[in-house]
Design a protein around this motif. Sequence first.
Motif, PDB file in Angstrom:
ATOM      1  N   ASP A   1       7.995 -26.530  37.358  1.00  0.00           N
ATOM      2  CA  ASP A   1       9.099 -26.269  36.450  1.00  0.00           C
ATOM      3  C   ASP A   1       9.924 -27.522  36.222  1.00  0.00           C
ATOM      4  O   ASP A   1      10.371 -27.798  35.112  1.00  0.00           O
ATOM      5  CB  ASP A   1       9.998 -25.155  36.998  1.00  0.00           C
ATOM      6  N   ARG A   2      10.109 -28.278  37.291  1.00  0.00           N
ATOM      7  CA  ARG A   2      10.868 -29.519  37.125  1.00  0.00           C
ATOM      8  C   ARG A   2      10.108 -30.485  36.234  1.00  0.00           C
ATOM      9  O   ARG A   2      10.691 -31.166  35.402  1.00  0.00           O
ATOM     10  CB  ARG A   2      11.156 -30.142  38.491  1.00  0.00           C
TER      11      ARG A   2
ATOM     12  N   LYS B   1       7.991 -29.662  33.922  1.00  0.00           N
ATOM     13  CA  LYS B   1       8.059 -29.132  32.566  1.00  0.00           C
ATOM     14  C   LYS B   1       9.396 -29.484  31.933  1.00  0.00           C
ATOM     15  O   LYS B   1       9.474 -29.829  30.766  1.00  0.00           O
ATOM     16  CB  LYS B   1       7.856 -27.622  32.603  1.00  0.00           C
ATOM     17  N   SER B   2      10.460 -29.406  32.718  1.00  0.00           N
ATOM     18  CA  SER B   2      11.763 -29.763  32.194  1.00  0.00           C
ATOM     19  C   SER B   2      11.787 -31.214  31.742  1.00  0.00           C
ATOM     20  O   SER B   2      12.399 -31.554  30.734  1.00  0.00           O
ATOM     21  CB  SER B   2      12.843 -29.551  33.263  1.00  0.00           C
ATOM     22  N   ARG B   3      11.094 -32.048  32.476  1.00  0.00           N
ATOM     23  CA  ARG B   3      11.041 -33.452  32.093  1.00  0.00           C
ATOM     24  C   ARG B   3      10.276 -33.606  30.777  1.00  0.00           C
ATOM     25  O   ARG B   3      10.696 -34.340  29.899  1.00  0.00           O
ATOM     26  CB  ARG B   3      10.373 -34.266  33.197  1.00  0.00           C
TER      27      ARG B   3
ATOM     28  N   ASP C   1      10.043 -31.385  28.521  1.00  0.00           N
ATOM     29  CA  ASP C   1      10.831 -30.789  27.457  1.00  0.00           C
ATOM     30  C   ASP C   1      11.816 -31.780  26.848  1.00  0.00           C
ATOM     31  O   ASP C   1      12.285 -31.586  25.741  1.00  0.00           O
ATOM     32  CB  ASP C   1      11.601 -29.564  27.977  1.00  0.00           C
ATOM     33  N   ARG C   2      12.119 -32.823  27.596  1.00  0.00           N
ATOM     34  CA  ARG C   2      13.004 -33.835  27.031  1.00  0.00           C
ATOM     35  C   ARG C   2      12.217 -34.956  26.358  1.00  0.00           C
ATOM     36  O   ARG C   2      12.784 -35.938  25.935  1.00  0.00           O
ATOM     37  CB  ARG C   2      13.895 -34.421  28.139  1.00  0.00           C
TER      38      ARG C   2
ATOM     39  N   GLU D   1       9.152 -26.871  22.904  1.00  0.00           N
ATOM     40  CA  GLU D   1       8.850 -26.946  24.318  1.00  0.00           C
ATOM     41  C   GLU D   1       7.342 -27.072  24.495  1.00  0.00           C
ATOM     42  O   GLU D   1       6.563 -26.731  23.613  1.00  0.00           O
ATOM     43  CB  GLU D   1       9.359 -25.717  25.057  1.00  0.00           C
TER      44      GLU D   1
END
Length: 67
Positions: free
Chosen positions: A13-14, A16-18, A20-21, A36
């Motif tokens: 998830d972390r 993926k968050s990266r 996403d930016r 996303e």
Amino acid sequence: MSVWHTGGTTPLDRLKSRYDRDLRCGECGYVDEEGEWQARTTGDRVDYRHLCPSCGAVERRTLKLRR
Ligand SMILES: [Zn+2]
């Protein structure tokens, strides 16, 4: 691999968050602020895909999982 079931704050998830930016299209340079990555797990890999809403190009990233 219990990381799949802890919910919300797994390493994936972390990551993926990266991603996403980082939604700038490599083809046309469009930055998809609302977009996303679509993640799909296949065995020991995670395939990420992002479809550019501007030009339709598909960006792919593959992450190999280590056990
Ligand atoms: Zn594009």
